[in-house]
Design a protein around this motif. Sequence first.
Motif, PDB file in Angstrom:
ATOM      1  N   VAL A   1       0.842  -1.204   0.000  1.00 37.57           N
ATOM      2  CA  VAL A   1       0.000   0.000   0.000  1.00 37.57           C
ATOM      3  C   VAL A   1       0.872   1.247   0.000  1.00 37.57           C
ATOM      4  N   LEU A   2       1.997   1.216   0.723  1.00 33.97           N
ATOM      5  CA  LEU A   2       2.869   2.385   0.774  1.00 33.97           C
ATOM      6  C   LEU A   2       3.565   2.614  -0.563  1.00 33.97           C
ATOM      7  N   LEU A   3       4.062   1.546  -1.175  1.00 33.57           N
ATOM      8  CA  LEU A   3       4.777   1.683  -2.442  1.00 33.57           C
ATOM      9  C   LEU A   3       3.845   2.050  -3.593  1.00 33.57           C
ATOM     10  N   ILE A   4       2.682   1.393  -3.667  1.00 35.95           N
ATOM     11  CA  ILE A   4       1.737   1.686  -4.749  1.00 35.95           C
ATOM     12  C   ILE A   4       1.282   3.139  -4.699  1.00 35.95           C
ATOM     13  N   THR A   5       0.931   3.603  -3.495  1.00 37.96           N
ATOM     14  CA  THR A   5       0.471   4.983  -3.357  1.00 37.96           C
ATOM     15  C   THR A   5       1.588   5.971  -3.649  1.00 37.96           C
ATOM     16  N   SER A   6       2.763   5.743  -3.077  1.00 37.88           N
ATOM     17  CA  SER A   6       3.875   6.672  -3.279  1.00 37.88           C
ATOM     18  C   SER A   6       4.293   6.715  -4.745  1.00 37.88           C
ATOM     19  N   TRP A   7       4.317   5.577  -5.394  1.00 34.47           N
ATOM     20  CA  TRP A   7       4.670   5.523  -6.821  1.00 34.47           C
ATOM     21  C   TRP A   7       3.658   6.289  -7.660  1.00 34.47           C
ATOM     22  N   THR A   8       2.365   6.113  -7.360  1.00 33.56           N
ATOM     23  CA  THR A   8       1.313   6.813  -8.110  1.00 33.56           C
ATOM     24  C   THR A   8       1.392   8.315  -7.892  1.00 33.56           C
ATOM     25  N   VAL A   9       1.589   8.729  -6.642  1.00 33.74           N
ATOM     26  CA  VAL A   9       1.674  10.158  -6.341  1.00 33.74           C
ATOM     27  C   VAL A   9       2.894  10.774  -7.011  1.00 33.74           C
ATOM     28  N   TYR A  10       4.027  10.095  -6.932  1.00 35.26           N
ATOM     29  CA  TYR A  10       5.272  10.663  -7.454  1.00 35.26           C
ATOM     30  C   TYR A  10       5.250  10.814  -8.974  1.00 35.26           C
ATOM     31  N   PHE A  11       4.688   9.844  -9.656  1.00 38.52           N
ATOM     32  CA  PHE A  11       4.771   9.845 -11.118  1.00 38.52           C
ATOM     33  C   PHE A  11       3.505  10.358 -11.816  1.00 38.52           C
ATOM     34  N   TYR A  12       2.356  10.351 -11.136  1.00 39.35           N
ATOM     35  CA  TYR A  12       1.112  10.645 -11.848  1.00 39.35           C
ATOM     36  C   TYR A  12       0.263  11.756 -11.229  1.00 39.35           C
ATOM     37  N   ILE A  13       0.492  12.130  -9.980  1.00 38.89           N
ATOM     38  CA  ILE A  13      -0.275  13.226  -9.375  1.00 38.89           C
ATOM     39  C   ILE A  13       0.629  14.445  -9.317  1.00 38.89           C
ATOM     40  N   TYR A  14       0.328  15.435 -10.151  1.00 38.37           N
ATOM     41  CA  TYR A  14       1.197  16.607 -10.284  1.00 38.37           C
ATOM     42  C   TYR A  14       1.015  17.585  -9.131  1.00 38.37           C
ATOM     43  N   HIS A  15      -0.215  17.834  -8.719  1.00 36.24           N
ATOM     44  CA  HIS A  15      -0.486  18.869  -7.722  1.00 36.24           C
ATOM     45  C   HIS A  15       0.019  18.422  -6.351  1.00 36.24           C
ATOM     46  N   PRO A  16       0.936  19.180  -5.730  1.00 35.83           N
ATOM     47  CA  PRO A  16       1.529  18.739  -4.460  1.00 35.83           C
ATOM     48  C   PRO A  16       0.533  18.621  -3.314  1.00 35.83           C
ATOM     49  N   LEU A  17      -0.503  19.478  -3.298  1.00 34.49           N
ATOM     50  CA  LEU A  17      -1.439  19.439  -2.171  1.00 34.49           C
ATOM     51  C   LEU A  17      -2.283  18.168  -2.203  1.00 34.49           C
ATOM     52  N   ILE A  18      -2.749  17.779  -3.384  1.00 31.46           N
ATOM     53  CA  ILE A  18      -3.490  16.523  -3.516  1.00 31.46           C
ATOM     54  C   ILE A  18      -2.582  15.355  -3.162  1.00 31.46           C
ATOM     55  N   GLY A  19      -1.337  15.429  -3.627  1.00 27.72           N
ATOM     56  CA  GLY A  19      -0.384  14.378  -3.298  1.00 27.72           C
ATOM     57  C   GLY A  19      -0.080  14.305  -1.820  1.00 27.72           C
ATOM     58  N   THR A  20      -0.007  15.461  -1.156  1.00 29.98           N
ATOM     59  CA  THR A  20       0.286  15.480   0.282  1.00 29.98           C
ATOM     60  C   THR A  20      -0.814  14.807   1.079  1.00 29.98           C
ATOM     61  N   PHE A  21      -2.062  15.156   0.802  1.00 31.27           N
ATOM     62  CA  PHE A  21      -3.164  14.535   1.542  1.00 31.27           C
ATOM     63  C   PHE A  21      -3.246  13.037   1.263  1.00 31.27           C
ATOM     64  N   THR A  22      -2.952  12.623   0.042  1.00 30.70           N
ATOM     65  CA  THR A  22      -2.961  11.198  -0.287  1.00 30.70           C
ATOM     66  C   THR A  22      -1.848  10.469   0.454  1.00 30.70           C
ATOM     67  N   GLU A  23      -0.662  11.054   0.463  1.00 34.47           N
ATOM     68  CA  GLU A  23       0.470  10.430   1.162  1.00 34.47           C
ATOM     69  C   GLU A  23       0.239  10.420   2.670  1.00 34.47           C
TER      70      GLU A  23
ATOM     71  N   LEU B   1       6.453  11.939   3.080  1.00 35.65           N
ATOM     72  CA  LEU B   1       5.333  12.873   3.169  1.00 35.65           C
ATOM     73  C   LEU B   1       5.616  14.187   2.448  1.00 35.65           C
ATOM     74  N   VAL B   2       6.886  14.587   2.378  1.00 37.86           N
ATOM     75  CA  VAL B   2       7.227  15.849   1.715  1.00 37.86           C
ATOM     76  C   VAL B   2       7.821  15.610   0.329  1.00 37.86           C
ATOM     77  N   GLY B   3       8.766  14.683   0.235  1.00 37.99           N
ATOM     78  CA  GLY B   3       9.478  14.482  -1.021  1.00 37.99           C
ATOM     79  C   GLY B   3       8.636  13.888  -2.125  1.00 37.99           C
ATOM     80  N   VAL B   4       7.756  12.955  -1.790  1.00 41.58           N
ATOM     81  CA  VAL B   4       6.940  12.308  -2.823  1.00 41.58           C
ATOM     82  C   VAL B   4       5.927  13.282  -3.434  1.00 41.58           C
ATOM     83  N   PRO B   5       5.131  14.024  -2.657  1.00 43.01           N
ATOM     84  CA  PRO B   5       4.177  14.957  -3.273  1.00 43.01           C
ATOM     85  C   PRO B   5       4.835  16.085  -4.062  1.00 43.01           C
ATOM     86  N   THR B   6       6.032  16.519  -3.631  1.00 44.02           N
ATOM     87  CA  THR B   6       6.718  17.588  -4.358  1.00 44.02           C
ATOM     88  C   THR B   6       7.632  17.042  -5.451  1.00 44.02           C
ATOM     89  N   HIS B   7       7.638  15.717  -5.611  1.00 45.66           N
ATOM     90  CA  HIS B   7       8.414  15.055  -6.663  1.00 45.66           C
ATOM     91  C   HIS B   7       9.907  15.354  -6.553  1.00 45.66           C
TER      92      HIS B   7
END
Length: 446
Positions: free
Chosen positions: A121-143, A362-368
């Motif tokens: 669950v951690l890897l799938i979500t982090s991989w999706t956020v890092y590569f496919y969710i551009y907006h950092p705020l949406i990525g932050t709440f997801t992470e 929590l910070v690095g993945v949403p901000t890519h």
Amino acid sequence: MDSATSTSVETSTAAASIRRQDLGTAKDDATNGSYGNLICFTCHDYRKQDVWLGLGLYFLIPCFLFIAYLIELYASQKAKISRAQEVKSGGTSSPTPDQQAKFNYTWNIVRALHTINATAVLLITSWTVYFYIYHPLIGTFTEFHVIIVYMKIASYALTNRDLRHAYLHPAKGELAAMPEIYASCPYPDNITMSNLVYFWWAPTLVYQPVYPRTEKTRWIFVLKRLAEASVLSVFIWFCSAQYAAPTLVNSLETIDSLNFVGIIERLLKLSTISLVIWLAGFFALFQSLLNALAEVMCFGDRCFYDDWWNSASLGDYWRLWNKPVYQFMKRHVYSPMVARGYRMGHASIAVFSVSAILHELLVGVPTHNIIGVAALGMMFQLPLIAITQPLQKMKSPTGKLIGNCIFWVSFTILGQPFAALLYFYAWQAKYGSVGKKRMMDIVKNA
């Protein structure tokens, strides 16, 4: 609000707010100090893909918690069979070497399944956020969501492991160590879907078969807390867009040219608004939202924080400001290591290492930009704790005062503002003005 979350909020708000604004105008306004009205309701550049992926992950992430339930259901069935066989053969309360080996064999299988589930669950979500969710705020709440579920899965597995051992081998000392409240829901009666759903929504990261409960829900209290959270959310957005964003934008050239005096000046200017945003976020999360959720769930244990602002050392701060995470780390990382003979210092290093990894995610993945600043910031707390701990033990109030001053300086200047500057610069270097400027320089020099 977690410090990593606060950093991501400032970074993402600034990044989004300048996407459709003129960067030169923002710099001039920030330099002259005449910000004017920078609030823009249509300047948040997010894609439909970000929204749909965020919603999809919101519903997908809890499914892994229910996979953990199925794993524990399998383990409980095995435990019932073993218990029946032991009772039939007149076994002792203390486990024999064969019984302990059998328990360890089952636990190794269960642990492997839980590890695969939680890691997935951690890897799938982090991989999706890092590569496919551009907006950092949406990525932050997801992470943020996936890290909470990850920790809940870990606590659910580890606590049930201890309960299962006590169930199979009810030694007097082990039974006496169990809280009395556990008697109302003994293992394996706690392995039910309703029990897991309550833990899923309960404002805690540490699993228990049963929690202290209130008699009823006070809906007026819930509405007040939600109103507080709503007002504070608007306030955080306003402060981020109106004050934090132009300060961050104006720091780009200063960092790019390595103007250290200018960087310090930007850092000091950002520290004030960053602290205001953090305090508002802290109140919104720990005082308003968690209390509202606890009231809805009739959750009785509502000590989400203590007076961290009076901390005489950095160690005090980390024990007081975020009690849910502190209790998780103490229960599942620190105490088990000390019980197994590790030194307290080594256990503390393990706690901060785990926290460093989670903060970086929590910070690095949403901000890519996984640049390690959040992780290093967490590990840097260890020497600061070592410095301030002797001050806390001094009999005179002077030591505690100095320790409190060191805490506030490191908290307001060396913590969030510094991280926000670096992650925002990394974001701009990858997607924004800094990256475009470098590309133009390369083209000119070619």
